[in-house]
Enzyme design. Structure first.
Site, PDB file in Angstrom:
ATOM      1  N   ARG A 106      -7.849 -13.272   4.077  1.00 18.67           N
ATOM      2  CA  ARG A 106      -6.419 -14.483   3.592  1.00 18.67           C
ATOM      3  C   ARG A 106      -5.222 -13.305   2.890  1.00 18.67           C
ATOM      4  O   ARG A 106      -4.267 -13.657   3.157  1.00 18.67           O
ATOM      5  CB  ARG A 106      -6.428 -15.601   2.941  1.00 18.67           C
ATOM      6  CG  ARG A 106      -7.148 -16.468   3.798  1.00 18.67           C
ATOM      7  CD  ARG A 106      -7.066 -18.437   3.297  1.00 18.67           C
ATOM      8  NE  ARG A 106      -7.594 -17.684   2.163  1.00 18.67           N
ATOM      9  CZ  ARG A 106      -7.326 -19.562   1.541  1.00 18.67           C
ATOM     10  NH1 ARG A 106      -7.346 -20.011   1.902  1.00 18.67           N
ATOM     11  NH2 ARG A 106      -8.503 -19.649  -0.104  1.00 18.67           N
ATOM     12  N   GLY A 107      -5.754 -12.193   3.041  1.00 17.31           N
ATOM     13  CA  GLY A 107      -4.688 -11.095   2.331  1.00 17.31           C
ATOM     14  C   GLY A 107      -4.027 -10.558   2.949  1.00 17.31           C
ATOM     15  O   GLY A 107      -3.763 -11.081   3.892  1.00 17.31           O
ATOM     16  N   SER A 201      -7.496   3.448  -0.765  1.00 17.79           N
ATOM     17  CA  SER A 201      -5.761   3.202  -0.216  1.00 17.79           C
ATOM     18  C   SER A 201      -5.565   4.737  -0.632  1.00 17.79           C
ATOM     19  O   SER A 201      -6.413   5.569  -1.141  1.00 17.79           O
ATOM     20  CB  SER A 201      -5.085   2.201  -1.318  1.00 17.79           C
ATOM     21  OG  SER A 201      -4.795   3.524  -2.815  1.00 17.79           O
ATOM     22  N   CYS A 203      -3.915   5.675  -3.165  1.00 14.23           N
ATOM     23  CA  CYS A 203      -4.099   5.890  -4.868  1.00 14.23           C
ATOM     24  C   CYS A 203      -5.494   6.709  -5.251  1.00 14.23           C
ATOM     25  O   CYS A 203      -5.802   7.294  -6.210  1.00 14.23           O
ATOM     26  CB  CYS A 203      -3.762   4.793  -5.688  1.00 14.23           C
ATOM     27  SG  CYS A 203      -5.381   3.894  -5.536  1.00 14.23           S
ATOM     28  N   TYR A 230      -9.471   0.992 -10.641  1.00 16.26           N
ATOM     29  CA  TYR A 230      -8.913   1.410  -9.107  1.00 16.26           C
ATOM     30  C   TYR A 230      -9.520   2.173  -8.215  1.00 16.26           C
ATOM     31  O   TYR A 230     -10.566   2.016  -7.091  1.00 16.26           O
ATOM     32  CB  TYR A 230      -7.693   0.339  -8.854  1.00 16.26           C
ATOM     33  CG  TYR A 230      -7.371   0.112  -7.393  1.00 16.26           C
ATOM     34  CD1 TYR A 230      -8.115  -1.164  -6.903  1.00 16.26           C
ATOM     35  CD2 TYR A 230      -6.575   0.556  -6.739  1.00 16.26           C
ATOM     36  CE1 TYR A 230      -7.861  -1.776  -5.430  1.00 16.26           C
ATOM     37  CE2 TYR A 230      -6.694   0.354  -5.500  1.00 16.26           C
ATOM     38  CZ  TYR A 230      -7.012  -0.499  -4.580  1.00 16.26           C
ATOM     39  OH  TYR A 230      -7.044  -1.695  -3.582  1.00 16.26           O
ATOM     40  N   THR A 258      -1.555   3.794   3.993  1.00 13.07           N
ATOM     41  CA  THR A 258      -0.596   4.224   3.130  1.00 13.07           C
ATOM     42  C   THR A 258       0.295   2.984   2.266  1.00 13.07           C
ATOM     43  O   THR A 258      -0.463   1.818   2.473  1.00 13.07           O
ATOM     44  CB  THR A 258       0.501   4.727   3.720  1.00 13.07           C
ATOM     45  OG1 THR A 258       1.492   5.040   2.945  1.00 13.07           O
ATOM     46  CG2 THR A 258       1.483   4.319   5.318  1.00 13.07           C
ATOM     47  N   ARG A 303       9.005   8.059   0.164  1.00 12.09           N
ATOM     48  CA  ARG A 303       8.163   7.824   0.097  1.00 12.09           C
ATOM     49  C   ARG A 303       7.057   7.306   1.596  1.00 12.09           C
ATOM     50  O   ARG A 303       8.774   7.519   2.521  1.00 12.09           O
ATOM     51  CB  ARG A 303       7.936   5.438  -0.692  1.00 12.09           C
ATOM     52  CG  ARG A 303       8.409   5.782  -2.127  1.00 12.09           C
ATOM     53  CD  ARG A 303       6.824   6.449  -2.658  1.00 12.09           C
ATOM     54  NE  ARG A 303       6.501   6.188  -4.236  1.00 12.09           N
ATOM     55  CZ  ARG A 303       7.252   7.202  -4.956  1.00 12.09           C
ATOM     56  NH1 ARG A 303       7.572   8.402  -4.395  1.00 12.09           N
ATOM     57  NH2 ARG A 303       7.309   7.197  -6.282  1.00 12.09           N
TER      58      ARG A 303
HETATM   59  N1  LIG Z   1      -1.523  -4.149  -0.083  1.00  9.32           N
HETATM   60  C1  LIG Z   1      -1.169  -2.634   0.083  1.00  9.32           C
HETATM   61  O1  LIG Z   1       0.395  -1.683  -0.083  1.00  9.32           O
HETATM   62  C2  LIG Z   1      -2.183  -1.713   0.345  1.00  9.32           C
HETATM   63  C3  LIG Z   1      -1.464  -0.185   0.889  1.00  9.32           C
HETATM   64  C4  LIG Z   1      -2.943   1.103   0.828  1.00  9.32           C
HETATM   65  C5  LIG Z   1      -4.304  -0.054   1.179  1.00  9.32           C
HETATM   66  N2  LIG Z   1      -4.299  -1.409   0.925  1.00  9.32           N
HETATM   67  C6  LIG Z   1      -5.727  -1.779   1.300  1.00  9.32           C
HETATM   68  O2  LIG Z   1      -6.371  -2.887   1.823  1.00  9.32           O
HETATM   69  C7  LIG Z   1      -7.226  -3.292   1.127  1.00  9.32           C
HETATM   70  C8  LIG Z   1      -7.085  -5.222   1.236  1.00  9.32           C
HETATM   71  O3  LIG Z   1      -5.821  -5.206   0.942  1.00  9.32           O
HETATM   72  P1  LIG Z   1      -4.463  -6.412   0.655  1.00  9.32           P
HETATM   73  O4  LIG Z   1      -3.306  -5.611  -0.379  1.00  9.32           O
HETATM   74  O5  LIG Z   1      -4.367  -6.932   1.934  1.00  9.32           O
HETATM   75  O6  LIG Z   1      -5.094  -7.296  -0.526  1.00  9.32           O
HETATM   76  P2  LIG Z   1      -4.759  -8.688  -1.443  1.00  9.32           P
HETATM   77  O7  LIG Z   1      -3.507  -9.338   0.063  1.00  9.32           O
HETATM   78  O8  LIG Z   1      -4.632  -8.745  -2.433  1.00  9.32           O
HETATM   79  O9  LIG Z   1      -6.149  -9.742   0.115  1.00  9.32           O
HETATM   80  C9  LIG Z   1      -7.168  -9.071  -0.260  1.00  9.32           C
HETATM   81  C10 LIG Z   1      -7.967 -10.228  -0.410  1.00  9.32           C
HETATM   82  O10 LIG Z   1      -9.702 -10.010  -1.171  1.00  9.32           O
HETATM   83  C11 LIG Z   1     -10.411 -11.208  -1.385  1.00  9.32           C
HETATM   84  N3  LIG Z   1     -10.760 -11.298  -2.789  1.00  9.32           N
HETATM   85  C12 LIG Z   1     -10.531 -10.855  -3.568  1.00  9.32           C
HETATM   86  N4  LIG Z   1     -12.062 -10.554  -4.659  1.00  9.32           N
HETATM   87  C13 LIG Z   1     -13.183 -11.445  -4.170  1.00  9.32           C
HETATM   88  C14 LIG Z   1     -14.249 -11.791  -4.012  1.00  9.32           C
HETATM   89  N5  LIG Z   1     -14.548 -11.860  -5.357  1.00  9.32           N
HETATM   90  N6  LIG Z   1     -14.607 -12.724  -2.985  1.00  9.32           N
HETATM   91  C15 LIG Z   1     -14.184 -12.692  -1.826  1.00  9.32           C
HETATM   92  N7  LIG Z   1     -13.053 -12.482  -1.492  1.00  9.32           N
HETATM   93  C16 LIG Z   1     -11.943 -11.354  -2.350  1.00  9.32           C
HETATM   94  C17 LIG Z   1      -8.326 -12.017  -1.837  1.00  9.32           C
HETATM   95  O11 LIG Z   1      -8.632 -13.378  -2.010  1.00  9.32           O
HETATM   96  P3  LIG Z   1      -8.585 -14.442  -2.887  1.00  9.32           P
HETATM   97  O12 LIG Z   1      -7.103 -14.164  -2.755  1.00  9.32           O
HETATM   98  O13 LIG Z   1      -8.461 -15.475  -2.644  1.00  9.32           O
HETATM   99  O14 LIG Z   1      -8.959 -13.754  -4.541  1.00  9.32           O
HETATM  100  C18 LIG Z   1      -8.169 -11.436  -0.794  1.00  9.32           C
HETATM  101  O15 LIG Z   1      -7.695 -12.176   0.253  1.00  9.32           O
HETATM  102  C19 LIG Z   1      -7.884  -3.389  -0.519  1.00  9.32           C
HETATM  103  O16 LIG Z   1      -8.877  -2.496  -0.351  1.00  9.32           O
HETATM  104  C20 LIG Z   1      -6.446  -2.258  -0.345  1.00  9.32           C
HETATM  105  O17 LIG Z   1      -6.545  -0.590  -1.092  1.00  9.32           O
HETATM  106  C21 LIG Z   1      -3.410  -1.952   0.751  1.00  9.32           C
END
Ligand SMILES: NC(=O)c1ccc[n+]([C@@H]2O[C@H](COP(=O)([O-])OP(=O)(O)OC[C@H]3O[C@@H](n4cnc5c(N)ncnc54)[C@H](OP(=O)(O)O)[C@@H]3O)[C@@H](O)[C@H]2O)c1
Length: 403
Positions: A106-107, A201, A203, A230, A258, A303
């Protein structure tokens, strides 16, 4: 011609690429014999598919002459069948009913991966909300894997947040992420998952890494202190994938995206990243008829941004085409200044007031760009332009975020 067909018809250029990766991988191993075996193993896996793990288990465990015999027979037998690169790719893309667990569906990232897999015709996606399955709970995760036995896993569940959240909740950021990763990677291995892709990521890289940042900058200097909790957890995730590959021959890969944006992004007024924060502020200013929007800094930092649908495309590409020890950067390769970004968001949102820069406020790191040439050399590149991506994201924002 797609890269896949290229690999199938002319495996040797691909083999050459894999050799350069495998040399890196093998060089991580301190013992000359194991270093050599790792190098041979990776090459053979590349040529003959992941079933050759079995062959090499034999190689490590039995007397040398038996191992060499079985190795030769394996090579001969496999060479009569098919191109391994094709086999690897085919096994993922051709089995549309493979059970794929997308953790964190859902993220921002997980939802894009689900959309991508569905658009490709995958019909057996295994999805659990955080409330259904808390991935920090080891016994629950183990039972889930034992019951469901997924074939593939994409780990996009994580505790994610900006500088403020990292500073306020450092224990949560390190502990929750370590728990999620450890439980999911270990259970995937124990319950016979074919392949797992772990998401980290940018970071993970040192604060003063060379720009653009290559994969081998990992652990070459001190981290940015504001998100080190993190980052340390994410680095541990990469290392865990590598360790399971080396010790168990488990096909665990890692992708480091990124800065991402797109549908399902976080538009929270305090906790959002720069792009959704700008979109929200320009939208609010337009709706309220404000004359200006003030943005911190000079706007000069550079960026890189990638639409999350492009990331999802890259994730699926890697699942089908990459089985290496080293993590892979995923970026658009295109830089913009924060000023150019702000002007573009302003235009897309349709805010007609003034954009004012508060130069008394700090700018942050001057440049942050990933070197994604490794992924490019495998045959993938981003397709969505920043402007098209912003239009798509603003449409989603208008339809889905409570105004
Ligand atoms: N966003 C960026 O710009 C970016 C950039 C580079 C890399 N990433 C990487 O991509 C990955 C996902 O990021 P995102 O941006 O999609 O994050 P996000 O939108 O916050 O989604 C994270 C998901 O993980 C779930 N989650 C968190 N804790 C959990 C748990 N204990 N058990 C089960 N589910 C859990 C959350 O559910 P709930 O919301 O219900 O807690 C949510 O659905 C991460 O590893 C991040 O480092 C993201």
């Amino acid at each position: 011609m797609t890269p896949n067909t290229l690999y199938c018809r002319w495996p040797f250029p691909y083999l050459f690429l894999c050799h350069s990766n495998s040399t890196n991988e093998a060089s991580l191993n301190p013992y000359p014999l194991t270093k050599f075996l790792t190098w041979v193993q990776i090459t053979i896996q590349t040529l003959f598919g992941s079933s050759s793990h079995l062959l090499f288990s034999t190689y490590y465990q039995f007397p040398k002459h038996i191992s060499i015999c079985s190795l030769s027979l394996g090579i001969f037998g496999s060479s009569l069948s098919q191109s391994p690169a094709m086999g690897e790719t085919d096994s993922f893309f051709s089995n549309k009913s493979a059970k794929i667990f997308v953790a964190g569906h859902r993220g921002l990232v997980g939802s894009a991966i689900v959309r991508k897999l569905q658009s490709l015709g995958f019909t057996n996606l295994l999805l659990r909300t955080h409330a259904d399955l808390d991935l920090t709970r080891q016994s629950d995760v183990e039972s889930f894997f034992a019951d469901e036995k997924p074939h593939y896993v994409v780990l996009a569940a994580a505790k994610v947040g900006g500088i403020h959240a990292n500073n306020t909740y450092p224990a949560d950021f390190i502990a929750i992420n370590l728990q999620i990763q450890t439980n999911v990677i270990d259970s995937s291995y124990r319950h016979g998952v074919n392949k797992i892709l772990f998401l980290g990521s940018s970071c993970i890289y040192p604060k003063f890494a060379p720009q653009p940042i290559p994969e081998n900058a990992l652990l070459s200097g001190p981290l940015e202190p504001t998100n080190e909790w993190y980052a340390v957890a994410k680095i541990a995730g990469i290392k865990m994938c590598q360790a399971y590959r080396i010790q168990h021959g488990f096909d665990a890969i890692s992708a480091m995206p990124t800065n991402l944006y797109g549908p399902n992004d976080n538009f929270h007024p305090e906790n959002s990243h720069v792009l959704p924060a700008l979109m929200r502020r320009f939208h609010k200013a337009k709706v309220e008829g404000a004359k200006e929007v003030v943005v911190w800094g000079t706007g000069s930092p550079l960026r890189e941004f990638l639409h999350v649908d492009d990331l999802a495309d890259a994730v699926v590409f890697l699942l089908g085409n990459y089985s290496g020890l080293e993590h892979v950067n995923v970026g658009s390769g295109k830089e913009v200044t924060i000023k150019e970004l702000a002007e573009l968001v302003k235009e897309v949102v349709g805010f007609e007031g003034e954009l004012v820069w508060d130069t008394s406020k700090p700018d942050g790191t001057p440049r942050k760009l990933m070197d994604s040439s490794k992924l490019a050399s495998l045959g993938w590149k981003a397709k969505i332009s920043l402007k098209d991506g912003l239009i798509d994201t603003y449409k989603w924002y208008l339809e889905n975020v409570k105004q």
